[in-house]
Enzyme design. Structure first.
Site, PDB file in Angstrom:
ATOM      1  N   GLU A 282      -0.502  12.870  -0.654  1.00 21.18           N
ATOM      2  CA  GLU A 282       0.535  14.084  -0.228  1.00 21.18           C
ATOM      3  C   GLU A 282      -0.164  15.117  -1.173  1.00 21.18           C
ATOM      4  O   GLU A 282       0.938  15.879  -1.791  1.00 21.18           O
ATOM      5  CB  GLU A 282       1.664  13.485  -0.960  1.00 21.18           C
TER       6      GLU A 282
ATOM      7  N   ASN B 153      -3.802  10.202   2.472  1.00 17.37           N
ATOM      8  CA  ASN B 153      -2.628   9.776   3.031  1.00 17.37           C
ATOM      9  C   ASN B 153      -1.338  10.830   3.087  1.00 17.37           C
ATOM     10  O   ASN B 153      -1.323  11.382   1.862  1.00 17.37           O
ATOM     11  CB  ASN B 153      -2.168   8.379   2.224  1.00 17.37           C
TER      12      ASN B 153
ATOM     13  N   HIS C  31       7.277   8.111   8.168  1.00 20.05           N
ATOM     14  CA  HIS C  31       8.536   8.081   8.038  1.00 20.05           C
ATOM     15  C   HIS C  31       9.335   8.554   9.024  1.00 20.05           C
ATOM     16  O   HIS C  31       9.541   9.863   8.917  1.00 20.05           O
ATOM     17  CB  HIS C  31       8.963   8.362   6.548  1.00 20.05           C
TER      18      HIS C  31
ATOM     19  N   GLU D  32       3.095   3.845   6.499  1.00 14.96           N
ATOM     20  CA  GLU D  32       4.484   3.786   5.755  1.00 14.96           C
ATOM     21  C   GLU D  32       5.603   3.576   6.739  1.00 14.96           C
ATOM     22  O   GLU D  32       6.670   4.180   6.270  1.00 14.96           O
ATOM     23  CB  GLU D  32       4.527   4.606   4.617  1.00 14.96           C
TER      24      GLU D  32
ATOM     25  N   ASP E 221       8.730   3.637   8.779  1.00 10.48           N
ATOM     26  CA  ASP E 221      10.066   3.256   9.010  1.00 10.48           C
ATOM     27  C   ASP E 221      10.610   4.135   9.873  1.00 10.48           C
ATOM     28  O   ASP E 221      10.432   5.241  10.026  1.00 10.48           O
ATOM     29  CB  ASP E 221      10.751   2.727   7.871  1.00 10.48           C
TER      30      ASP E 221
HETATM   31  O1  G3I Z   1      10.690   0.184 -12.082  1.00  7.46           O
HETATM   32  C1  G3I Z   1      11.682   0.536 -12.527  1.00  7.46           C
HETATM   33  C2  G3I Z   1      12.508  -0.239 -13.247  1.00  7.46           C
HETATM   34  O2  G3I Z   1      12.129  -0.808 -14.375  1.00  7.46           O
HETATM   35  C3  G3I Z   1      13.845   0.889 -13.394  1.00  7.46           C
HETATM   36  O3  G3I Z   1      14.827   0.053 -14.132  1.00  7.46           O
HETATM   37  C4  G3I Z   1      14.410   1.478 -12.173  1.00  7.46           C
HETATM   38  C5  G3I Z   1      15.514   2.328 -12.399  1.00  7.46           C
HETATM   39  O4  G3I Z   1      15.355   3.781 -12.751  1.00  7.46           O
HETATM   40  O5  G3I Z   1      13.335   2.134 -11.597  1.00  7.46           O
HETATM   41  C6  G3I Z   1      12.209   1.377 -11.247  1.00  7.46           C
HETATM   42  O6  G3I Z   1      11.284   2.237 -10.563  1.00  7.46           O
HETATM   43  C7  G3I Z   1      11.749   2.566  -9.571  1.00  7.46           C
HETATM   44  C8  G3I Z   1      10.457   2.145  -8.511  1.00  7.46           C
HETATM   45  O7  G3I Z   1      10.622   2.729  -7.012  1.00  7.46           O
HETATM   46  C9  G3I Z   1      10.565   0.729  -8.227  1.00  7.46           C
HETATM   47  O8  G3I Z   1      11.610   0.285  -7.722  1.00  7.46           O
HETATM   48  C10 G3I Z   1      11.676   4.290  -9.364  1.00  7.46           C
HETATM   49  O9  G3I Z   1      12.722   4.782  -9.978  1.00  7.46           O
HETATM   50  C11 G3I Z   1      11.893   4.776  -8.014  1.00  7.46           C
HETATM   51  O10 G3I Z   1      11.758   6.181  -7.969  1.00  7.46           O
HETATM   52  C12 G3I Z   1      10.462   4.262  -7.261  1.00  7.46           C
HETATM   53  O11 G3I Z   1      10.850   4.661  -6.029  1.00  7.46           O
HETATM   54  C13 G3I Z   1       9.656   4.551  -5.024  1.00  7.46           C
HETATM   55  C14 G3I Z   1       9.246   5.921  -4.629  1.00  7.46           C
HETATM   56  O12 G3I Z   1       8.155   5.876  -3.633  1.00  7.46           O
HETATM   57  C15 G3I Z   1       9.045   6.873  -5.646  1.00  7.46           C
HETATM   58  O13 G3I Z   1       8.754   8.177  -5.204  1.00  7.46           O
HETATM   59  C16 G3I Z   1      10.088   3.771  -3.770  1.00  7.46           C
HETATM   60  O14 G3I Z   1      10.234   2.261  -4.370  1.00  7.46           O
HETATM   61  C17 G3I Z   1       8.719   3.744  -2.612  1.00  7.46           C
HETATM   62  O15 G3I Z   1       9.284   2.959  -1.684  1.00  7.46           O
HETATM   63  C18 G3I Z   1       8.529   5.230  -2.664  1.00  7.46           C
HETATM   64  O16 G3I Z   1       7.235   5.134  -1.583  1.00  7.46           O
HETATM   65  C19 G3I Z   1       6.649   6.415  -1.246  1.00  7.46           C
HETATM   66  C20 G3I Z   1       5.210   6.381  -1.253  1.00  7.46           C
HETATM   67  O17 G3I Z   1       4.529   5.824  -2.368  1.00  7.46           O
HETATM   68  C21 G3I Z   1       4.561   7.608  -0.557  1.00  7.46           C
HETATM   69  N1  G3I Z   1       5.148   8.007   0.383  1.00  7.46           N
HETATM   70  C22 G3I Z   1       6.749   7.968   0.510  1.00  7.46           C
HETATM   71  C23 G3I Z   1       7.053   7.011   0.140  1.00  7.46           C
HETATM   72  C24 G3I Z   1       8.883   7.160   0.207  1.00  7.46           C
HETATM   73  O18 G3I Z   1       9.112   7.855  -0.948  1.00  7.46           O
END
Ligand code: G3I
Length: 324
Positions: free
Chosen positions: A133, A174, A210, A239, A241
């Site tokens: 990105e 990507n 997406h 990715e 969905d």
């Molecule tokens: O692991 C911490 C946990 O310890 C904490 O208690 C919790 C509460 O804040 O947060 C957890 O981290 C979260 C992480 O996912 C794991 O679940 C982050 O807050 C959350 O922001 C993160 O979201 C991820 C997101 O990227 C971040 O931008 C999504 O799961 C993931 O599906 C998403 O994936 C991205 C790709 O990498 C790039 N392209 C877009 C895609 C969707 O946004």
């Protein structure tokens, strides 16, 4: 109803990599989740575990626990691994304050991170999203900490650093919102053409796909894929969905969703794309339900399996397309 083959068997019989984004806790603790990953997919992408933030709890330490658990599971079940992602503007460590570094120190920080992570998974991670990105939605270069420190050449250096420690891995750029021919994919096309002209070791481009609210036209996706292939790049769907705008799901939503998944798999088969990854196993694990305001904006059932990890019409549509 589709054949009694598993989705993985249908994909294997086509030498097609059908991948899934994996969460380490669900993999460890949810038996049905783990069985779906193992039996229905032949490739995995760690959804978050290989990102800089999760890997770097403190400035001097790396925590590879979750990433190793996913990579070892994949290896034990003869599954390919896509590494996501070495360089991104999101999910940097909470302790990481870019203003504490000079531009040269930031470059050295990034080199050390890339070579430590890609070096550790040499020959276990098949493909890396080296840079994720880097282009903004209006087609300009995204103003990230890496871009500010090194300009566009941060991409050149990132790919060269990754290639140095793992010459066998396929290295990808990507991005999202660039699945069809549009202003953003035009800008990414121009960027990758510049990188190739500069001899940067880039092997492919990942189209995240997406499909949220507005779904890209499959014919335009095919045209977009072919122009990147004409540059000598491989293309993967990384990715996927598929969701409707919240509150606007039609009667036959699941059938329409299934038809779009089928169309995209057919575009892959027609264009020689051999990898498609879905961004999660079942709807209950979808990022859309917990990310910013996305749960208010989109329907929360974008994947091949439902909340109980049971196959949806989309599952059968993908299997039929691979089986045909
Ligand atoms: O692991 C911490 C946990 O310890 C904490 O208690 C919790 C509460 O804040 O947060 C957890 O981290 C979260 C992480 O996912 C794991 O679940 C982050 O807050 C959350 O922001 C993160 O979201 C991820 C997101 O990227 C971040 O931008 C999504 O799961 C993931 O599906 C998403 O994936 C991205 C790709 O990498 C790039 N392209 C877009 C895609 C969707 O946004």
């Amino acid at each position: 109803m589709s054949s009694d083959k598993s989705l993985r068997q249908a994909a294997d019989s086509r030498e097609f990599d059908l991948g899934v984004a994996v969460d380490p806790d669900a993999l460890r603790n949810d038996v049905s989740y783990r069985a779906r990953v193992r039996d229905e997919f032949n490739a995995v992408t760690p959804e978050n575990a290989l990102k800089m933030g999760p890997l770097r709890p403190t400035p001097d330490t790396y925590d590879f626990g979750d990433a190793d658990a996913i990579v070892n599971f994949a290896r034990a079940n003869d599954m390919a691994v896509r590494g996501h992602t070495l360089v991104w503007h999101n999910q940097t460590p909470t302790w990481f304050q870019p203003w504490d570094y000079t531009d040269d120190q930031l470059a050295e920080f990034l080199r050390e991170h890339i070579q430590t992570v890609a070096g550790r998974y040499r020959q276990t991670v098949d493909v890396w999203d080296v840079v994720n990105e880097a282009v903004d939605d209006d087609g300009t270069m995204r103003d990230t900490v890496w871009y500010e420190a090194m300009g566009e050449t941060y991409l050149d250096r990132a790919f060269e650093w990754a290639h140095e420690v793992d010459p066998e891995a396929d290295l990808y750029y990507n991005d999202y919102g660039a699945d069809a021919v549009n202003e953003k994919s035009d800008a990414i096309y121009d960027l990758l053409e510049r990188l190739l002209d500069r001899g940067v070791p880039i092997d492919g481009v990942g189209l995240q796909l997406h499909a949220l609210g507005e779904w890209p036209d499959p014919e335009s996706i095919a045209e977009n894929i072919r122009r990147f292939q004409a540059l000598g790049l491989d293309v993967q769907i990384t990715e996927m969905d598929v969701a409707f705008p919240a509150g606007e799901a039609p009667e036959d939503a699941l059938e329409q969703q299934a038809a779009f998944y089928r169309d995209v798999v057919e575009v892959c088969l027609d264009t020689g794309v051999d990898t498609l990854v879905t961004w999660g196993v079942g709807d209950a694990n979808s990022w859309i339900r917990g990310f910013r305001d996305f749960a208010e904006r989109y329907t929360g059932d974008p994947l091949l399996f439902d909340d109980r990890n049971q196959p949806k019409p989309a599952y059968h549509a993908v299997k039929d397309a691979l089986d045909s």
